[in-house]
Design an enzyme around this catalytic site. Structure first.
Site, mmCIF file in Angstrom:
data_model
loop_
_atom_site.group_PDB
_atom_site.id
_atom_site.type_symbol
_atom_site.label_atom_id
_atom_site.label_comp_id
_atom_site.label_asym_id
_atom_site.label_seq_id
_atom_site.Cartn_x
_atom_site.Cartn_y
_atom_site.Cartn_z
ATOM 1 N N LYS A 20 2.355 -23.005 3.829
ATOM 2 C CA LYS A 20 2.640 -22.826 5.259
ATOM 3 C C LYS A 20 1.809 -21.680 5.836
ATOM 4 C CE LYS A 20 4.802 -22.334 9.256
ATOM 5 N NZ LYS A 20 4.232 -23.009 10.442
ATOM 6 N N THR A 65 9.431 -19.287 8.583
ATOM 7 C CA THR A 65 8.234 -18.763 7.935
ATOM 8 C C THR A 65 8.548 -17.384 7.378
ATOM 9 O OG1 THR A 65 6.799 -19.999 9.433
ATOM 10 C CG2 THR A 65 5.807 -18.143 8.290
ATOM 11 N N LYS A 77 2.887 -11.375 13.066
ATOM 12 C CA LYS A 77 3.800 -11.362 11.921
ATOM 13 C C LYS A 77 3.302 -12.310 10.834
ATOM 14 C CE LYS A 77 6.889 -14.186 11.206
ATOM 15 N NZ LYS A 77 7.962 -15.194 11.160
#
Lengths: 294, 294, 294, 294
Positions: free
Chosen positions: D171, D95, D240
């Site tokens: 995503k 990611t 994050k």
């Protein structure tokens, strides 16, 4: 002028003293009769009900805590609406909803009476000193009629429109400016604090540069000093005002994102046992979220 | 003092004129060389690179637009860090991230140089008049050393701590206070407006009562006047500052709910084609959400 | 069972058909008498008032639009509370406030009557098919008593507590889950959209992976299709429910940040002329903020 | 196919086992060499650097933790970009930011290499079982080329566009849907909880009615069970991802109000010492604000 004042809490009492001192002919009513005694001693007439109090008055001034109390003394049995003669003027000085202001306007009109909203900015000591700011709305002629009353209690009258609820809207806006400035400062103190800058140092930069209004100085000091008990104004009272603000936003279809954040701060304060603290405690919540023990 | 100034945009140019007028021995560098000519005419030395400019300076003052530019003139080839002699002092006056302030502190220390952060509050005309507010952080001795420089450009120095990033934090807080006051006013104008109260009338109540700081008067006037073009400060620049604010919040683990709302206002403004408007246009967005055509 | 049903809107009508089909002895009342005709034809008794309707009923079922209507048919003249015999059971299936649920409980108790809240999840076609989800709260014995009624209209009864307002709280929570899922999808469609990914493609990833509940599929399709007129459920009705949610949050002292954002979306929709559109239109507002023309 | 896999954390290791089992010719690199041993035992070649690993590979698959690590193994000395032959294909499954995806695309193109983004939905056990969902973006021909690799590790490939960053956007959207569903449930549990309805009862209503997706069931169970230690996925890792989401929002000019609230929950969690807890703990924060001890 013959003035009938209903509601002798701290604010109403301060106003009553100013009105007597200014030479007005005052009649008072208060649910708890004991509060009327000092005013009888000063020469005021004590009435057994709002209706009796306003029967011969030019102006009926109501200073009670919220919508429910204002409705009760106005539209309840022996209320202001029942006793006020045609042509009489009713002024509500408390912080009430814009919906109630509209209803007061409509119902007084239907009875041949007049109504203006005149909420105030300032706490009881400011009233005591005749230093309130008064936001007035309604027919200009009626505001002119009330001028001697306003002069006795306030330093300044802002005439904000012909429709009474406009004054209540402006008042709710001012309260919102206070609440949201406290939140601003809370966030700033949290961020500066975690960088190692004390609240007092941060506030000093503010009040010595571009952020030196009374709202910054007075509430900034309250947040920095951190003495929230005994309260000047309670969390529960501020929570009521932010509810009225958001109701106004709903009635007028105005999203108020800062207003909603302030609402959540109030609810969190109440949930965390701070209902009876000074509402400036909200200026410490951002620090709490940031893990700073207060 | 021998001062080397890098960055002759509007703010840097105003500072340069003040420093020359105060009798300092000034060397200047600017990426676009043409900007240096007026200063050569006033007696300043023109250097071909930041490193050359600072070679014999007591103090290297950097006034460029953002982190990227500050890093380039400092750590890039022929940069300040390369040219500044041991014991020399570097001052960054621009609005930079707290992360970069920490890096400047660390890297200058490693080279035997000194660093202080000294961001300013005020626009170029205030610099021209020597009326800036300066927030300074770093070693007290270095701040004392820079005092003659600060005296030439500012009306007041706030010493906020020993760690340079503290000054940047305080500066970001001040900018946030401006942004969030604009949002407050935007929400208030939207609510009052839908009740039929004009913006100017609402602002008048504010600035004649508890909300009369420069932040209210100056930005309130901008929002009321509605002249967002040409911009004083652009939306895109404000957006950068709110990004730095939220980055600071992230680095220090401080939730900033008002900060996030302001961020979304900036993004909406950019998305809606207002990137180059004056950032006071954000004070009209609450009205837009409320269906008031602006 | 003898059941008296007050309120023959789309939902009440669907329930009435199910109850008749299940063999219950049904009496109906509706403010607009014309709506009762089809049910008379099916064998139901038509009553001239709620009080008359419930006089010989085991269960009084009320299915009207909001608090005001529920209070009117219950506590108004010739209302349910007046006519229901001692020991009778009143069930309110509409979405009402938790405050009103508490009041219904208290006042029915004081009259020797029983009360349970039984709001439902599902639209009229689900009622028609006997496929509603029913959230019931109140005394367990009364819920058991109502079981044949529930079996006729629903596929499942969730017993959520002994206090009626608990069912209303759970119902408001479910509505909030719908609203906030629409907002989630709105934000996701805006972000993906500006990256060049179509709404339908994004929704496909969702419903083919971890986000494949009816709430995703049904409302996702509505948002993607973008047919908000004629409305299934109107913005104004959703706005009412989010108001009840936030009132519950206030009464129970629970900050609801997502709830407030949804509230502001509803107010913006109303302000922008979308009061009578399908409330799934809220799933397009994030795109609007992001400058995507819809 | 000859596949070079860099990054043998839990996810990379699971993928490596699947790829070997599927008969691919695998070379592995991991910064901590010890992690490579089990794969050597299974027949994989162990390389001393990413550049060496990819030298003869058809596909270079990178599965490291974040932007910094991805940049290091790609553009650092002895990195993938240096070693991959012209025509080779680099796939990043981690990611990462949309900005880095754009950079990877640009720089690989400039070297005559190919790049596609292929982030995955699912945790290591899903990879182990070949049950990941894969979101792929880039040239269709390259996605087709990677199909055997995807088939070994996933149950489904969503092709979302020609530009690699589109897969990363999708995503980030999916992760946001998880975070904001946890927040939804947190608010619902807080409100229902203060009405006396247990979390498990509330969740049961949800998962037995319209809210029965894996995101509800899996994360709902985590929040209800309240076992946040040891963590499946840490608060710090979720923080994050929400940062990457908001950066994407900034880059594409998309306000994300729910996203910002989730951000503040993460920051509060970190500030309050929960950095290393399972990120489902965010589903308890609304209760905390509401004064419910957890």
């Amino acid at each position: 002028m013959r003035i009938a004042l209903t509601g002798l809490g701290p604010m109403g009492s301060a106003m009553a003293r100013r009105l007597i001192a200014a030479g007005h002919d005052l009649t008072v009513f208060n649910r708890t009769a004991a509060n009327t005694e000092p005013f009888a001693a000063l020469g005021a007439t004590v009435a057994p009900s709002p209706a009796e109090a306003v029967k011969t008055a030019d102006i009926a001034l109501t200073v009670v805590s919220d919508d429910t109390a204002t409705e009760a003394v106005t539209f309840g049995p022996d209320g202001v609406a029942e006793g006020l003669p045609p042509g009489g003027l009713h002024i509500v000085a408390g912080t009430i909803s814009i919906a109630l202001a509209d209803r007061l306007d409509t119902e007084h009109r239907a009875r041949g009476q007049h109504y203006i909203s005149a909420p105030v900015l300032g706490r009881p000591p400011a009233a005591e000193a005749g230093q309130l700011f008064i936001m007035a709305a309604g027919e200009a002629a009626q505001i002119a009629r009330a001028r001697p009353l306003f002069d006795a209690i306030g330093q300044r009258v802002f005439e904000v429109g012909e429709r009474p609820m406009q004054a209540n809207t402006v008042k709710l806006c001012c309260n919102f400016l206070i609440f949201s400035t406290i939140e601003q400062m809370g966030e700033v103190f949290a961020l500066a604090g975690k960088a190692g800058v004390e609240r007092a140092a941060m506030l000093n930069v503010m009040t010595e540069s571009f952020f030196n209004a009374p709202v910054h100085k007075n509430y900034g000091k309250l947040v920095v000093d951190g003495v929230f008990d005994p309260p000047g104004v309670k969390v529960s009272l501020g929570a009521k005002d932010v509810r009225l603000l958001l109701q106004a936003g709903e009635q007028l279809a105005v999203p108020l994102p800062f207003g909603s954040i302030v609402r959540d701060r109030y609810l969190a304060a109440i949930a965390q046992g701070e209902k009876d603290k000074d509402f400036a405690i909200l200026g410490r919540h951002a620090e709490r979220d940031a893990g700073i023990e207060s």
